[in-house]
Motif scaffolding. Structure first.
Motif, PDB file in Angstrom:
ATOM      1  N   ILE A 101       0.845  -1.195   0.000  1.00 26.54           N
ATOM      2  CA  ILE A 101       0.000   0.000   0.000  1.00 26.54           C
ATOM      3  C   ILE A 101       0.879   1.243   0.000  1.00 26.54           C
ATOM      4  CG2 ILE A 101      -1.988   1.102   1.106  1.00 26.54           C
ATOM      5  CD1 ILE A 101      -2.024  -1.393   2.988  1.00 26.54           C
ATOM      6  N   VAL A 103       1.266   5.076   0.734  1.00 24.67           N
ATOM      7  CA  VAL A 103       0.553   6.106   1.486  1.00 24.67           C
ATOM      8  C   VAL A 103       1.343   7.407   1.393  1.00 24.67           C
ATOM      9  CG1 VAL A 103      -0.658   4.572   3.063  1.00 24.67           C
ATOM     10  CG2 VAL A 103       1.626   5.297   3.641  1.00 24.67           C
ATOM     11  N   ARG A 167      -9.605  -0.261   1.756  1.00 25.27           N
ATOM     12  CA  ARG A 167      -9.533   1.079   2.348  1.00 25.27           C
ATOM     13  C   ARG A 167     -10.945   1.582   2.612  1.00 25.27           C
ATOM     14  NH1 ARG A 167      -6.342   6.578   0.408  1.00 25.27           N
ATOM     15  NH2 ARG A 167      -7.792   8.057   1.382  1.00 25.27           N
ATOM     16  N   ARG A 168     -11.178   2.042   3.839  1.00 20.10           N
ATOM     17  CA  ARG A 168     -12.471   2.613   4.203  1.00 20.10           C
ATOM     18  C   ARG A 168     -12.283   4.042   4.708  1.00 20.10           C
ATOM     19  NH1 ARG A 168     -16.958  -0.686   5.376  1.00 20.10           N
ATOM     20  NH2 ARG A 168     -17.924   1.289   5.927  1.00 20.10           N
ATOM     21  N   ASP A 169     -12.961   4.967   4.063  1.00 17.19           N
ATOM     22  CA  ASP A 169     -12.955   6.365   4.494  1.00 17.19           C
ATOM     23  C   ASP A 169     -14.183   6.590   5.370  1.00 17.19           C
ATOM     24  OD1 ASP A 169     -10.612   7.186   3.021  1.00 17.19           O
ATOM     25  OD2 ASP A 169     -11.832   7.038   1.201  1.00 17.19           O
ATOM     26  N   THR A 220      -9.398   7.560   7.852  1.00 18.13           N
ATOM     27  CA  THR A 220      -9.254   6.435   6.926  1.00 18.13           C
ATOM     28  C   THR A 220      -8.621   5.254   7.638  1.00 18.13           C
ATOM     29  OG1 THR A 220      -8.981   7.964   5.055  1.00 18.13           O
ATOM     30  CG2 THR A 220      -8.247   5.697   4.734  1.00 18.13           C
ATOM     31  N   TRP A 222      -7.229   1.044   6.907  1.00 16.39           N
ATOM     32  CA  TRP A 222      -6.886   0.005   5.946  1.00 16.39           C
ATOM     33  C   TRP A 222      -7.023  -1.340   6.636  1.00 16.39           C
ATOM     34  CZ3 TRP A 222      -4.578   4.707   6.159  1.00 16.39           C
ATOM     35  CH2 TRP A 222      -4.482   5.432   4.970  1.00 16.39           C
TER      36      TRP A 222
END
Length: 263
Positions: A101, A103, A167-169, A220, A222
């Motif tokens: 990932i 970032v 990924r969640r926002d 956010t 992960w």
């Protein structure tokens, strides 16, 4: 910009590596043993601590190295610097099947908190330290322990986790419950806590463990689908030396077939 501005390219799908392109005098810092290959002209140097540009003198380096020891990581890190005249490339491989990932800390408030084993590499200038969870419940039952890693700065960093990465926002006030081992990373504004599952029967016979992580937005997170610890437990449990059953895959006879073969 305090961190070096690096370019990158991801290769592969489930067994990934990241290729970092360095301009002259640019550097990337990585965990010892993570390098896969590098072009001629790149200099490799082992250092104390995390290679943070703001870390001054021997005492500062010693403190940085001490932080890494607390998290269970190696005392040393490796810096790869382009000492040539043109662009050079160095590649880092993931240690087990999963995803890498990227970032960008400059877009995430300058700080990301992550599992202590998930860091792979980062632009020189990114600080790799420790993050103490404020709540004792998080510390004792958080799956990854009381201490997690924190990445601070304004450069690119690369994390690795098992399976597929989601990924969640989260919106302000939005909550999500996650298996403690599946939580990979979160931004600094996310509220993170550990909660008991609530029912004794579910806790002992549900197969999901006694606790789960609760995260609340904004921010956010992960999430990984296959924590390495879960994969290792299944492999160990299936090993004949550990009392597991070594099944003959694709065979209708299974153990009987191996008996007839003389195994």
């Amino acid at each position: 910009m305090n961190a070096h501005e690096i370019d990158y390219l991801l290769h592969g799908d489930d067994m990934q590596c990241v290729e970092i392109e360095l301009d002259p005098k640019e550097s990337v810092v990585a965990e010892a043993g993570g390098m896969m290959m590098m072009e001629d002209g790149i200099d490799m140097e082992t250092i104390f601590g995390d290679g943070d540009n703001n870390q001054k003198g021997f005492l500062g380096k010693l403190v940085g190295a001490g932080k890494r020891v607390i998290t269970g990581e190696s005392l040393f890190m490796t810096v790869f610097t382009n000492k040539g005249s043109g662009k050079k490339r160095v590649s880092f491989a993931a240690p087990y099947p999963g995803k890498i990932i990227p970032v960008d800390l400059s877009e995430l408030g300058g700080k990301v908190i992550c599992q202590k084993d998930s860091f792979l590499c980062a632009a020189k200038g990114v600080s790799i330290g420790i993050d103490f969870q404020k709540k004792l419940g998080t510390g004792f039952f958080g799956g990854e322990g009381f201490i997690m890693q924190k990445l601070e700065g304004d450069g690119l960093a690369f994390l690795h986790a098992g399976g597929t990465i989601i990924r969640r926002d989260l919106q302000p006030g939005e909550k999500l419950r996650i298996d403690t081992g599946c939580l990979v990373a979160l931004t600094k504004d996310v509220d993170y806590n550990i909660e008991f599952v609530g029912k004794v029967k579910t806790a002992f016979f549900g197969g999901e463990g006694l606790f789960f992580a609760t995260v609340q937005g904004p921010g956010t997170v992960w999430i990984q689908t296959l924590p390495f610890s879960r994969l290792a437990d299944r492999v160990i449990a299936s090993a004949p030396s550990s009392g597991g059953e070594g099944r003959g895959e694709g065979s209708l006879l299974g153990g009987l077939g191996r008996l007839l073969d003389g195994d």
